[in-house]
Design an enzyme around this catalytic site. Structure first.
Site, PDB file in Angstrom:
ATOM      1  N   TYR A  95       0.843  -1.189   0.000  1.00 11.14           N
ATOM      2  CA  TYR A  95       0.000   0.000   0.000  1.00 11.14           C
ATOM      3  C   TYR A  95       0.879   1.241   0.000  1.00 11.14           C
ATOM      4  CZ  TYR A  95      -4.386   2.494   0.542  1.00 11.14           C
ATOM      5  OH  TYR A  95      -5.487   3.288   0.302  1.00 11.14           O
ATOM      6  N   SER A  96       0.756   2.079  -1.018  1.00  9.05           N
ATOM      7  CA  SER A  96       1.512   3.314  -1.148  1.00  9.05           C
ATOM      8  C   SER A  96       3.018   3.011  -1.042  1.00  9.05           C
ATOM      9  CB  SER A  96       1.040   4.327  -0.100  1.00  9.05           C
ATOM     10  OG  SER A  96       1.450   5.623  -0.425  1.00  9.05           O
ATOM     11  N   MET A  97       3.703   3.488   0.004  1.00  7.79           N
ATOM     12  CA  MET A  97       5.126   3.196   0.135  1.00  7.79           C
ATOM     13  C   MET A  97       5.421   1.703   0.065  1.00  7.79           C
ATOM     14  SD  MET A  97       7.619   3.663   3.460  1.00  7.79           S
ATOM     15  CE  MET A  97       6.858   2.257   4.240  1.00  7.79           C
ATOM     16  N   THR A  99       4.325  -0.511  -1.778  1.00 11.41           N
ATOM     17  CA  THR A  99       4.458  -1.056  -3.138  1.00 11.41           C
ATOM     18  C   THR A  99       5.916  -1.054  -3.585  1.00 11.41           C
ATOM     19  OG1 THR A  99       4.120   1.093  -4.252  1.00 11.41           O
ATOM     20  CG2 THR A  99       2.154  -0.214  -3.744  1.00 11.41           C
TER      21      THR A  99
END
Length: 255
Positions: A95-97, A99
């Protein structure tokens, strides 16, 4: 007398071992987030799936540990902890970072010829092989305003100067990882990109560039209501989509 419980691995503090699991799902959190953001997710997945939420240093139970600012150093520390859990097929959810960490791991393991995830779900992030502006040079005032715009930091953090000063180094380190540009090296596993209609930081068009990072031709883009933290506001449809991808990539786990 009951046998002593095995010591908790600090990288996976909320893990509940499932000896009957046929698949593990490793979940990597967003900037500033910890393993607890995935609490309750395991119950929404098939019974033969074990969810393993990853805890990076510098937050929650590891708040006294210095955070990592560079992906290679983080992977070097994380890999030995992951190794014993790779005895079963697995999937990555970032999720976000998170990834960036998930893709960097897959790229590293592919270069070694090591087993890869059966698939990767990359949420709330544009593809990391595309250039982007770094937030590392922002002064503290500008960085705090950026955090406010993301709407992911609790209001009480901004209200207490001492608390804000404590979490800023971790958030700055995480944003350095989130801003990292990774090589344009496609991996041999399917990718699903999850995004939201109103995310001011990641457009739906940016999600499509994840297509360039899989060699399999198996790419899906899924859209949810909400802003950047749609894992909170669209939790049920997100988990339903994750469950669908899991079963599609690993049918033996059952419905």
């Amino acid at each position: 007398m009951r046998p002593a419980a095995p010591p908790t691995n600090p990288w996976f503090p909320t893990r509940q071992a499932n000896p009957n699991a046929r698949l593990r799902v490793f979940c990597f959190p967003y900037a500033g987030g910890g393993a607890s953001v995935y609490n309750g997710w395991g119950a929404a997945l098939p019974a033969s799936v074990e969810l393993v939420a990853v805890q990076f240093p510098g937050r929650e139970r590891r708040i006294m540990e210095p955070p990592f600012r560079k992906i290679p150093a983080l992977l070097d520390a994380l890999e030995p902890a992951l190794a014993p859990l790779l005895d079963k097929p697995f999937i990555f959810f970032g999720y976000s970072m998170g990834t960036r960490v998930a893709l960097a791991l897959a790229q590293r393991w592919q270069a070694r010829g090591a087993p890869l995830p059966l698939g990767m779900v990359m949420a709330a992030a544009g593809a990391p092989h595309r250039e982007r502006d770094s937030r590392d040079e922002l002064d503290d005032g500008a960085f705090v305003e950026l955090l406010r715009k993301y709407e992911g930091t609790p209001a009480e953090v901004f209200a207490h100067k001492e608390l804000l000063e404590m979490v800023l180094p971790v958030l700055r380190a995480d944003f350095a990882i989130a801003d990292a540009v990774l090589p344009a090296l496609p991996v041999r596993c399917p990718i699903s990109a999850f995004g939201s209609h109103e995310d001011p930081h990641v457009s739906l068009a940016e999600l499509e560039y994840w297509r360039e990072l899989t060699t399999t031709g198996d790419f899906r883009s899924r859209h949810f209501p909400g802003k950047h933290f749609f894992l909170r506001t669209a939790r049920e449809p997100l988990l339903a989509a994750l469950r669908e991808d899991i079963v599609r990539w690993c049918p033996e786990v059952g419905p």
